[in-house]
Design an enzyme around this catalytic site. Structure first.
Site, PDB file in Angstrom:
ATOM      1  N   LYS A  95      -9.707   2.235  -1.591  1.00  0.00           N
ATOM      2  CA  LYS A  95      -9.890   1.742  -0.229  1.00  0.00           C
ATOM      3  C   LYS A  95     -11.199   2.212   0.390  1.00  0.00           C
ATOM      4  O   LYS A  95     -11.522   3.408   0.370  1.00  0.00           O
ATOM      5  CB  LYS A  95      -8.707   2.181   0.628  1.00  0.00           C
ATOM      6  CG  LYS A  95      -8.644   1.567   2.015  1.00  0.00           C
ATOM      7  CD  LYS A  95      -7.323   1.961   2.665  1.00  0.00           C
ATOM      8  CE  LYS A  95      -7.165   1.393   4.055  1.00  0.00           C
ATOM      9  NZ  LYS A  95      -5.842   1.756   4.623  1.00  0.00           N
ATOM     10  N   GLU A 128      -5.843   9.075   7.473  1.00  0.00           N
ATOM     11  CA  GLU A 128      -6.431   8.592   6.217  1.00  0.00           C
ATOM     12  C   GLU A 128      -7.818   9.198   5.991  1.00  0.00           C
ATOM     13  O   GLU A 128      -8.209   9.461   4.852  1.00  0.00           O
ATOM     14  CB  GLU A 128      -6.495   7.068   6.206  1.00  0.00           C
ATOM     15  CG  GLU A 128      -5.125   6.421   6.095  1.00  0.00           C
ATOM     16  CD  GLU A 128      -5.203   4.951   5.756  1.00  0.00           C
ATOM     17  OE1 GLU A 128      -5.819   4.616   4.730  1.00  0.00           O
ATOM     18  OE2 GLU A 128      -4.651   4.150   6.541  1.00  0.00           O
ATOM     19  N   CYS A 138      -4.932  -2.885   3.232  1.00  0.00           N
ATOM     20  CA  CYS A 138      -4.628  -2.662   4.652  1.00  0.00           C
ATOM     21  C   CYS A 138      -5.814  -2.971   5.567  1.00  0.00           C
ATOM     22  O   CYS A 138      -6.150  -4.121   5.779  1.00  0.00           O
ATOM     23  CB  CYS A 138      -4.114  -1.243   4.843  1.00  0.00           C
ATOM     24  SG  CYS A 138      -3.262  -1.009   6.420  1.00  0.00           S
ATOM     25  N   ASN A 174       0.237  -0.787   5.422  1.00  0.00           N
ATOM     26  CA  ASN A 174       1.181  -0.057   6.267  1.00  0.00           C
ATOM     27  C   ASN A 174       0.560  -0.057   7.663  1.00  0.00           C
ATOM     28  O   ASN A 174      -0.398   0.695   7.904  1.00  0.00           O
ATOM     29  CB  ASN A 174       1.344   1.392   5.819  1.00  0.00           C
ATOM     30  CG  ASN A 174       2.077   1.563   4.507  1.00  0.00           C
ATOM     31  OD1 ASN A 174       3.217   2.005   4.461  1.00  0.00           O
ATOM     32  ND2 ASN A 174       1.415   1.236   3.406  1.00  0.00           N
ATOM     33  N   ASN A 201      -7.028   6.297  -1.638  1.00  0.00           N
ATOM     34  CA  ASN A 201      -5.973   5.328  -1.367  1.00  0.00           C
ATOM     35  C   ASN A 201      -6.259   4.155  -2.302  1.00  0.00           C
ATOM     36  O   ASN A 201      -7.216   3.406  -2.087  1.00  0.00           O
ATOM     37  CB  ASN A 201      -6.015   4.911   0.104  1.00  0.00           C
ATOM     38  CG  ASN A 201      -4.837   4.049   0.512  1.00  0.00           C
ATOM     39  OD1 ASN A 201      -4.180   3.441  -0.328  1.00  0.00           O
ATOM     40  ND2 ASN A 201      -4.581   3.987   1.812  1.00  0.00           N
ATOM     41  N   GLU A 234       0.847  -1.192   0.000  1.00  0.00           N
ATOM     42  CA  GLU A 234       0.000   0.000   0.000  1.00  0.00           C
ATOM     43  C   GLU A 234       0.883   1.243   0.000  1.00  0.00           C
ATOM     44  O   GLU A 234       1.943   1.274   0.640  1.00  0.00           O
ATOM     45  CB  GLU A 234      -0.866  -0.016   1.259  1.00  0.00           C
ATOM     46  CG  GLU A 234      -1.717   1.221   1.490  1.00  0.00           C
ATOM     47  CD  GLU A 234      -2.354   1.240   2.876  1.00  0.00           C
ATOM     48  OE1 GLU A 234      -3.509   1.686   2.982  1.00  0.00           O
ATOM     49  OE2 GLU A 234      -1.702   0.804   3.858  1.00  0.00           O
TER      50      GLU A 234
END
Length: 313
Positions: free
Chosen positions: A127, A146, A172, A197, A110, A50
């Site tokens: 994401k 995020e 993730c 991550n 993302n 990612e």
């Protein structure tokens, strides 16, 4: 009679730290070196992490303009990343790559992509399960922003035909949610690939450090087993400018067994010759969805976002 063997040379390219001072060119060189190593191990497909092209920038508070200028990709491939696509085409190896996407209309995601062995992008995922917060927490050891920098993904989890393999992807935090895997399994996914991550420290509550790795692994193992898929997960890990992230990149079989796992917190390639037919016994017996699932009793899963009162009986 057992199902005929169908093999996929599957590799995971874990990345060590990408620091603030590292430019795209140096990062892409590292990706290319691991792509070549995976090819040397007869890999057909390589999973990168990612946000592979930059440091994990959501740990820093900055203006949206600065974030877009420093960390987002307005095109893919672009001039910095094109050498990776060129090398993949030359070697005939497909790959998964995570990065921060800036769309033409200004949305920020993302994002991850599936690239086939001719270096064509055949799938894109944005994401959905964004962790963290969107406000500045000056007393925290780092931020997890995020929710500030990214929009929630605008399409559900997909499955694409990659080199005759039905492949799904996520990113993730998605791996922790059972709905992620089941949506792809209901599209007949055979392999699910993802990058992550994961900070070693949880800034929201005092979670014991060892549980970070434990939960990462059991989520992948249980999900692979319960959905009859191979799972391949690539970390970006180690100390990025002093901020530690877990490693633990793995390849998990549909049995729930770990068949390959990284042993470092640096650039490292792991690989396995995955027999896609291994899942057939589970699909025909334990998890034969068509025979055994009862979705008429699962409606609460989509009716409610959070917990509420028990249903009236």
């Amino acid at each position: 009679m057992s199902a005929p063997h169908r093999k996929l040379g599957l590799a995971v390219a874990q990345m060590g730290p990408v620091n603030l001072a590292d430019d795209r060119g140096s990062v892409v060189k590292r990706l290319i070196e691991m792509l070549r190593e995976a090819h040397g191990r007869s890999a057909d497909f390589v999973v990168f992490p990612e946000l592979a092209l930059t440091t994990f920038f959501p740990r820093y508070w900055m203006s949206m303009q600065e974030a877009e200028e420093r960390y987002f990709e307005a095109a893919m491939p672009n001039s910095a990343v094109q050498p990776l696509f060129d090398e993949a085409r030359k070697l005939g190896v497909g790959f998964y790559l995570g990065y921060a996407e800036l769309t033409p209309d200004g949305q920020r995601f993302n994002t991850s992509i599936l690239v086939d062995k001719s270096a064509s992008i055949i799938g894109k995922y944005r994401k959905i399960h964004l962790p963290g917060h969107d406000d500045h927490k000056p007393d925290a050891p780092f931020q997890h922003l995020e929710k500030k920098y990214f929009d929630v993904g605008n399409e559900t989890f997909g499955v694409w035909n990659v080199q005759d393999v039905k492949m799904g992807m996520c990113l993730c935090n998605d791996r922790r949610w059972p709905e992620t895997w089941r949506v792809m399994a209901l599209q007949s996914a055979e392999v699910v690939v993802l990058g992550y991550n994961t900070p070693s420290q949880n800034i929201h509550w005092p979670e014991p450090v060892h549980l970070r790795m434990h939960h990462h692994l059991i989520a992948l193992q249980a999900s692979a087993y319960q959905n009859c898929v191979w799972a391949a997960a690539a970390a970006k890990c180690g100390y990025e400018d002093g901020h530690h992230m877990i490693g633990g990149s793995v390849i998990v079989a549909p049995t729930g067994e770990i068949v390959a796992q990284a042993s470092t917190e640096d650039d490292e390639v792991i690989s396995f010759n995955a027999d896609l037919a291994l899942a057939e016994a589970f699909r025909k017996n334990v998890f034969d969805f068509a025979r055994h699932r009862r979705p008429e009793h699962y409606q609460l899963i989509v009716d409610r976002v959070g917990p509420g009162e028990p249903l009236k009986r």
